[in-house]
Design a protein around this motif. Sequence first.
Motif, PDB file in Angstrom:
ATOM      1  N   LEU A  71       0.838  -1.187   0.000  1.00 25.12           N
ATOM      2  CA  LEU A  71       0.000   0.000   0.000  1.00 25.12           C
ATOM      3  C   LEU A  71       0.880   1.246   0.000  1.00 25.12           C
ATOM      4  CD1 LEU A  71      -2.920   0.908   0.128  1.00 25.12           C
ATOM      5  CD2 LEU A  71      -2.770   0.854   2.599  1.00 25.12           C
ATOM      6  N   ARG A  72       0.647   2.114  -0.930  1.00 25.14           N
ATOM      7  CA  ARG A  72       1.431   3.335  -1.051  1.00 25.14           C
ATOM      8  C   ARG A  72       0.931   4.386  -0.064  1.00 25.14           C
ATOM      9  NH1 ARG A  72       5.185   0.825  -3.374  1.00 25.14           N
ATOM     10  NH2 ARG A  72       4.881   0.226  -5.518  1.00 25.14           N
ATOM     11  N   PRO A  73       1.826   4.991   0.703  1.00 25.56           N
ATOM     12  CA  PRO A  73       1.387   6.027   1.646  1.00 25.56           C
ATOM     13  C   PRO A  73       0.731   7.212   0.948  1.00 25.56           C
ATOM     14  CG  PRO A  73       3.659   5.390   2.074  1.00 25.56           C
ATOM     15  CD  PRO A  73       3.233   4.706   0.813  1.00 25.56           C
ATOM     16  N   ARG A  74       1.148   7.472  -0.287  1.00 20.43           N
ATOM     17  CA  ARG A  74       0.569   8.594  -1.031  1.00 20.43           C
ATOM     18  C   ARG A  74      -0.931   8.412  -1.228  1.00 20.43           C
ATOM     19  NH1 ARG A  74       3.428   8.838  -6.341  1.00 20.43           N
ATOM     20  NH2 ARG A  74       2.312   6.925  -6.629  1.00 20.43           N
ATOM     21  N   ALA A  75      -1.357   7.186  -1.520  1.00 24.55           N
ATOM     22  CA  ALA A  75      -2.780   6.928  -1.728  1.00 24.55           C
ATOM     23  C   ALA A  75      -3.559   7.086  -0.425  1.00 24.55           C
ATOM     24  CB  ALA A  75      -2.984   5.530  -2.306  1.00 24.55           C
ATOM     25  N   VAL A  76      -2.983   6.628   0.675  1.00 22.49           N
ATOM     26  CA  VAL A  76      -3.654   6.764   1.971  1.00 22.49           C
ATOM     27  C   VAL A  76      -3.763   8.235   2.353  1.00 22.49           C
ATOM     28  CG1 VAL A  76      -3.527   6.220   4.429  1.00 22.49           C
ATOM     29  CG2 VAL A  76      -2.880   4.499   2.744  1.00 22.49           C
ATOM     30  N   LEU A  77      -2.670   8.974   2.209  1.00 18.52           N
ATOM     31  CA  LEU A  77      -2.693  10.407   2.539  1.00 18.52           C
ATOM     32  C   LEU A  77      -3.666  11.167   1.652  1.00 18.52           C
ATOM     33  CD1 LEU A  77       1.098  11.089   3.189  1.00 18.52           C
ATOM     34  CD2 LEU A  77      -0.747  10.918   4.872  1.00 18.52           C
ATOM     35  N   LEU A  78      -3.731  10.791   0.390  1.00 18.28           N
ATOM     36  CA  LEU A  78      -4.668  11.442  -0.524  1.00 18.28           C
ATOM     37  C   LEU A  78      -6.105  11.186  -0.090  1.00 18.28           C
ATOM     38  CD1 LEU A  78      -5.239  13.028  -3.119  1.00 18.28           C
ATOM     39  CD2 LEU A  78      -5.165  10.863  -4.342  1.00 18.28           C
ATOM     40  N   ALA A  79      -6.415   9.948   0.285  1.00 19.84           N
ATOM     41  CA  ALA A  79      -7.772   9.629   0.730  1.00 19.84           C
ATOM     42  C   ALA A  79      -8.131  10.393   1.999  1.00 19.84           C
ATOM     43  CB  ALA A  79      -7.910   8.122   0.947  1.00 19.84           C
ATOM     44  N   VAL A  80      -7.204  10.462   2.945  1.00 17.06           N
ATOM     45  CA  VAL A  80      -7.458  11.206   4.180  1.00 17.06           C
ATOM     46  C   VAL A  80      -7.618  12.702   3.876  1.00 17.06           C
ATOM     47  CG1 VAL A  80      -6.446  11.897   6.392  1.00 17.06           C
ATOM     48  CG2 VAL A  80      -6.344   9.512   5.669  1.00 17.06           C
ATOM     49  N   ALA A  81      -6.796  13.228   2.975  1.00 20.38           N
ATOM     50  CA  ALA A  81      -6.899  14.642   2.592  1.00 20.38           C
ATOM     51  C   ALA A  81      -8.237  14.923   1.905  1.00 20.38           C
ATOM     52  CB  ALA A  81      -5.743  15.029   1.680  1.00 20.38           C
ATOM     53  N   LEU A  82      -8.712  13.996   1.091  1.00 22.16           N
ATOM     54  CA  LEU A  82     -10.015  14.178   0.446  1.00 22.16           C
ATOM     55  C   LEU A  82     -11.129  14.255   1.486  1.00 22.16           C
ATOM     56  CD1 LEU A  82      -9.764  11.774  -2.613  1.00 22.16           C
ATOM     57  CD2 LEU A  82     -10.058  14.238  -2.695  1.00 22.16           C
ATOM     58  N   VAL A  83     -11.057  13.384   2.482  1.00 21.12           N
ATOM     59  CA  VAL A  83     -12.102  13.392   3.513  1.00 21.12           C
ATOM     60  C   VAL A  83     -12.050  14.687   4.317  1.00 21.12           C
ATOM     61  CG1 VAL A  83     -12.898  12.266   5.624  1.00 21.12           C
ATOM     62  CG2 VAL A  83     -12.242  10.878   3.660  1.00 21.12           C
ATOM     63  N   VAL A 134     -15.428  13.802  -0.202  1.00 20.60           N
ATOM     64  CA  VAL A 134     -15.569  13.047   1.042  1.00 20.60           C
ATOM     65  C   VAL A 134     -15.961  11.602   0.731  1.00 20.60           C
ATOM     66  CG1 VAL A 134     -16.925  12.806   3.158  1.00 20.60           C
ATOM     67  CG2 VAL A 134     -16.111  15.047   2.460  1.00 20.60           C
ATOM     68  N   ALA A 135     -16.930  11.433  -0.162  1.00 20.13           N
ATOM     69  CA  ALA A 135     -17.368  10.080  -0.523  1.00 20.13           C
ATOM     70  C   ALA A 135     -16.231   9.286  -1.159  1.00 20.13           C
ATOM     71  CB  ALA A 135     -18.563  10.155  -1.473  1.00 20.13           C
ATOM     72  N   LEU A 136     -15.489   9.914  -2.066  1.00 24.09           N
ATOM     73  CA  LEU A 136     -14.363   9.238  -2.707  1.00 24.09           C
ATOM     74  C   LEU A 136     -13.301   8.858  -1.683  1.00 24.09           C
ATOM     75  CD1 LEU A 136     -12.798   8.286  -5.209  1.00 24.09           C
ATOM     76  CD2 LEU A 136     -11.955  10.624  -5.457  1.00 24.09           C
ATOM     77  N   GLY A 137     -13.005   9.747  -0.758  1.00 23.57           N
ATOM     78  CA  GLY A 137     -12.008   9.460   0.265  1.00 23.57           C
ATOM     79  C   GLY A 137     -12.423   8.318   1.174  1.00 23.57           C
ATOM     80  N   VAL A 138     -13.679   8.321   1.599  1.00 20.62           N
ATOM     81  CA  VAL A 138     -14.166   7.241   2.473  1.00 20.62           C
ATOM     82  C   VAL A 138     -14.166   5.914   1.728  1.00 20.62           C
ATOM     83  CG1 VAL A 138     -16.225   6.376   3.665  1.00 20.62           C
ATOM     84  CG2 VAL A 138     -15.494   8.736   3.995  1.00 20.62           C
ATOM     85  N   LEU A 139     -14.655   5.912   0.483  1.00 15.30           N
ATOM     86  CA  LEU A 139     -14.647   4.670  -0.299  1.00 15.30           C
ATOM     87  C   LEU A 139     -13.227   4.168  -0.544  1.00 15.30           C
ATOM     88  CD1 LEU A 139     -17.486   5.346  -2.901  1.00 15.30           C
ATOM     89  CD2 LEU A 139     -17.519   3.784  -0.942  1.00 15.30           C
ATOM     90  N   ALA A 140     -12.298   5.077  -0.793  1.00 13.41           N
ATOM     91  CA  ALA A 140     -10.908   4.675  -1.011  1.00 13.41           C
ATOM     92  C   ALA A 140     -10.318   4.060   0.255  1.00 13.41           C
ATOM     93  CB  ALA A 140     -10.073   5.873  -1.455  1.00 13.41           C
ATOM     94  N   LEU A 141     -10.580   4.677   1.399  1.00 13.87           N
ATOM     95  CA  LEU A 141     -10.071   4.126   2.659  1.00 13.87           C
ATOM     96  C   LEU A 141     -10.672   2.751   2.945  1.00 13.87           C
ATOM     97  CD1 LEU A 141      -9.994   7.292   4.917  1.00 13.87           C
ATOM     98  CD2 LEU A 141      -8.031   6.013   4.043  1.00 13.87           C
ATOM     99  N   LEU A 142     -11.970   2.584   2.711  1.00 12.88           N
ATOM    100  CA  LEU A 142     -12.609   1.285   2.915  1.00 12.88           C
ATOM    101  C   LEU A 142     -12.052   0.234   1.960  1.00 12.88           C
ATOM    102  CD1 LEU A 142     -16.317   2.343   3.539  1.00 12.88           C
ATOM    103  CD2 LEU A 142     -14.666   1.487   5.213  1.00 12.88           C
TER     104      LEU A 142
END
Length: 164
Positions: A71-83, A134-142
């Motif tokens: 898992l790339r940290p960039r993707a996780v940080l992006l999802a959290v930033a989106l939320v 927000v929806a995209l970030g939550v779905l990405a995190l899930l």
Amino acid sequence: MLVPTLVRDLPLCFPGRACVDVPPGGAQAMYLVAGLTPASAGIAAALWLGLGVALVIVVAGLRQHWRGQGLRPRAVLLAVALVLGGLILAWLMRGWLGEAALAYGGADGRAAAPVPAVVIGSWPLVRSAAVAGVALGVLALLAMLSIAAVPRRRDARRREGDLG
């Protein structure tokens, strides 16, 4: 005892309506929104374009993780930033649109009138982009949590097969 005088309400004025008292931080944010209203269409377009790019980055990160590359940290940080960014922006837009609806809804004693386009601008599109973020970030995190759990289940099944 001295009471701080920083907690005074500041007026927020709309064209053709009485001013509304808003807490100082909120008033500053609302005046910022009012100043950016002519550029709201460009802001909305940039946000929707940014959401498209974020979707591509998140999907690419999920594909890499699914292939076992981690898992790339960039993707996780992006999802959290989106939320977080989406929640803040949606809250700000809700405040602006709510204050405008209150001012033009007859709360000041005048007859209710439609909110002028110069006040609303394209802020509803900005608000919808914030909610979509927000929806995209939550779905990405899930999805990231789900994909991270799949290899663990596979490893557990392999271990059970080796033991049995």
